[in-house]
Motif scaffolding. Sequence first.
Motif, PDB file in Angstrom:
ATOM      1  N   VAL A 157       0.834  -1.203   0.000  1.00 16.74           N
ATOM      2  CA  VAL A 157       0.000   0.000   0.000  1.00 16.74           C
ATOM      3  C   VAL A 157       0.867   1.251   0.000  1.00 16.74           C
ATOM      4  CG1 VAL A 157      -1.695   1.309   1.325  1.00 16.74           C
ATOM      5  CG2 VAL A 157      -1.940  -1.164   1.107  1.00 16.74           C
ATOM      6  N   GLY A 158       1.895   1.270   0.848  1.00 17.73           N
ATOM      7  CA  GLY A 158       2.769   2.441   0.904  1.00 17.73           C
ATOM      8  C   GLY A 158       3.530   2.664  -0.389  1.00 17.73           C
ATOM      9  N   LEU A 159       4.069   1.588  -0.945  1.00 16.22           N
ATOM     10  CA  LEU A 159       4.824   1.697  -2.188  1.00 16.22           C
ATOM     11  C   LEU A 159       3.908   2.033  -3.363  1.00 16.22           C
ATOM     12  CD1 LEU A 159       7.603   1.462  -3.459  1.00 16.22           C
ATOM     13  CD2 LEU A 159       7.202  -0.999  -3.752  1.00 16.22           C
ATOM     14  N   LEU A 160       2.696   1.510  -3.323  1.00 13.80           N
ATOM     15  CA  LEU A 160       1.741   1.788  -4.402  1.00 13.80           C
ATOM     16  C   LEU A 160       1.421   3.273  -4.467  1.00 13.80           C
ATOM     17  CD1 LEU A 160      -0.169   0.665  -6.584  1.00 13.80           C
ATOM     18  CD2 LEU A 160      -1.882   0.352  -4.789  1.00 13.80           C
ATOM     19  N   PHE A 161       1.237   3.888  -3.323  1.00 11.74           N
ATOM     20  CA  PHE A 161       0.941   5.325  -3.281  1.00 11.74           C
ATOM     21  C   PHE A 161       2.084   6.119  -3.907  1.00 11.74           C
ATOM     22  CE2 PHE A 161       1.089   9.441  -1.018  1.00 11.74           C
ATOM     23  CZ  PHE A 161      -0.161   9.937  -1.383  1.00 11.74           C
ATOM     24  N   THR A 162       3.319   5.745  -3.583  1.00 11.33           N
ATOM     25  CA  THR A 162       4.481   6.447  -4.138  1.00 11.33           C
ATOM     26  C   THR A 162       4.585   6.244  -5.641  1.00 11.33           C
ATOM     27  OG1 THR A 162       5.639   6.129  -2.042  1.00 11.33           O
ATOM     28  CG2 THR A 162       6.974   6.720  -3.950  1.00 11.33           C
ATOM     29  N   ARG A 163       4.371   5.000  -6.100  1.00  7.64           N
ATOM     30  CA  ARG A 163       4.488   4.695  -7.533  1.00  7.64           C
ATOM     31  C   ARG A 163       3.419   5.420  -8.347  1.00  7.64           C
ATOM     32  NH1 ARG A 163       7.089  -0.528  -8.182  1.00  7.64           N
ATOM     33  NH2 ARG A 163       6.296  -0.608 -10.327  1.00  7.64           N
ATOM     34  N   VAL A 164       2.210   5.495  -7.805  1.00  3.50           N
ATOM     35  CA  VAL A 164       1.134   6.185  -8.525  1.00  3.50           C
ATOM     36  C   VAL A 164       1.428   7.676  -8.631  1.00  3.50           C
ATOM     37  CG1 VAL A 164      -1.292   6.849  -8.405  1.00  3.50           C
ATOM     38  CG2 VAL A 164      -0.648   4.489  -7.997  1.00  3.50           C
ATOM     39  N   LEU A 165       1.983   8.276  -7.579  1.00  6.23           N
ATOM     40  CA  LEU A 165       2.360   9.688  -7.641  1.00  6.23           C
ATOM     41  C   LEU A 165       3.433   9.920  -8.699  1.00  6.23           C
ATOM     42  CD1 LEU A 165       2.447  10.874  -3.908  1.00  6.23           C
ATOM     43  CD2 LEU A 165       0.782  11.453  -5.674  1.00  6.23           C
ATOM     44  N   LEU A 166       4.389   8.992  -8.800  1.00 12.83           N
ATOM     45  CA  LEU A 166       5.425   9.114  -9.823  1.00 12.83           C
ATOM     46  C   LEU A 166       4.832   9.002 -11.226  1.00 12.83           C
ATOM     47  CD1 LEU A 166       8.313   7.002  -8.233  1.00 12.83           C
ATOM     48  CD2 LEU A 166       8.202   9.487  -8.483  1.00 12.83           C
ATOM     49  N   ARG A 167       3.868   8.070 -11.402  1.00 16.14           N
ATOM     50  CA  ARG A 167       3.222   7.938 -12.714  1.00 16.14           C
ATOM     51  C   ARG A 167       2.429   9.195 -13.053  1.00 16.14           C
ATOM     52  NH1 ARG A 167       2.757   2.521 -14.572  1.00 16.14           N
ATOM     53  NH2 ARG A 167       1.499   3.368 -16.281  1.00 16.14           N
ATOM     54  N   TYR A 168       1.831   9.799 -12.032  1.00 15.08           N
ATOM     55  CA  TYR A 168       1.084  11.043 -12.266  1.00 15.08           C
ATOM     56  C   TYR A 168       2.034  12.163 -12.702  1.00 15.08           C
ATOM     57  CZ  TYR A 168      -1.246  15.440 -11.232  1.00 15.08           C
ATOM     58  OH  TYR A 168      -1.729  16.711 -11.316  1.00 15.08           O
TER      59      TYR A 168
END
Length: 227
Positions: free
Chosen positions: A198-209
């Motif tokens: 969950v924590g890593l997913l939030f970071t990865r999605v922000l990077l994709r954004y």
Amino acid sequence: MLTNGLDRLSYQSRWFTVAPERKFFLWLAMMVLAFSLPPVGQGALLVVLAAFTCWLVRISFWRWLRWMAIPIGFLLVGVVTILFSITQQPQHLLVGIPLGSYWLGVLPEGLTMASTTFWRSLAALAATFWLVLNLPFPQLIVLLRKGQVPRLLTEQILLTWRFIFILLEEAAAIHRAQTLRFGYRTLPLGYRSLAMLVGLLFTRVLLRYKEMATTLDIKLYQGDFHL
């Protein structure tokens, strides 16, 4: 993933080339029938919709049933709350158990209402599921534009749909990597891996954004998407 599967199936539908307006008005007719027919008619409509959906989308009945089982679980929870009542007059109950000075059981009115709600909701759910499986997302955008839906809302729907796939893609990649490293071998380790996901997913999605925003800036994005 369920969302990816539904999106792919909508492109292989036998009605892929049918105008989205026709599909929408047929769905409206199905919804009218679902809310106006008696329970027997709603059950018959459910069977017809199941067969029609499986034939159009080229899937088996069991696959359709597995997908329908997800919302049906939530529906059953709501029906159970309608079915059971608490009363101090057990003589009116069809079936009941004592709970101190009260009785928990099934009233005739509750049984009728639960049956009506169940079949009506199931028929309406099958009709909506039919629309989702036969309406690709680009056709939905066309339908929204012709329905004079505000452009801002249409753009928000488009971006939300896009980020659903980004979210699922990133979650699947992280989960696959954790599984290969035996991250879910035991229950405590599984909880720890899930928290990390969950924590890593939030970071990865922000990077994709941020990557998407950079791409839009390079293409001289002026605040409007071409719809």
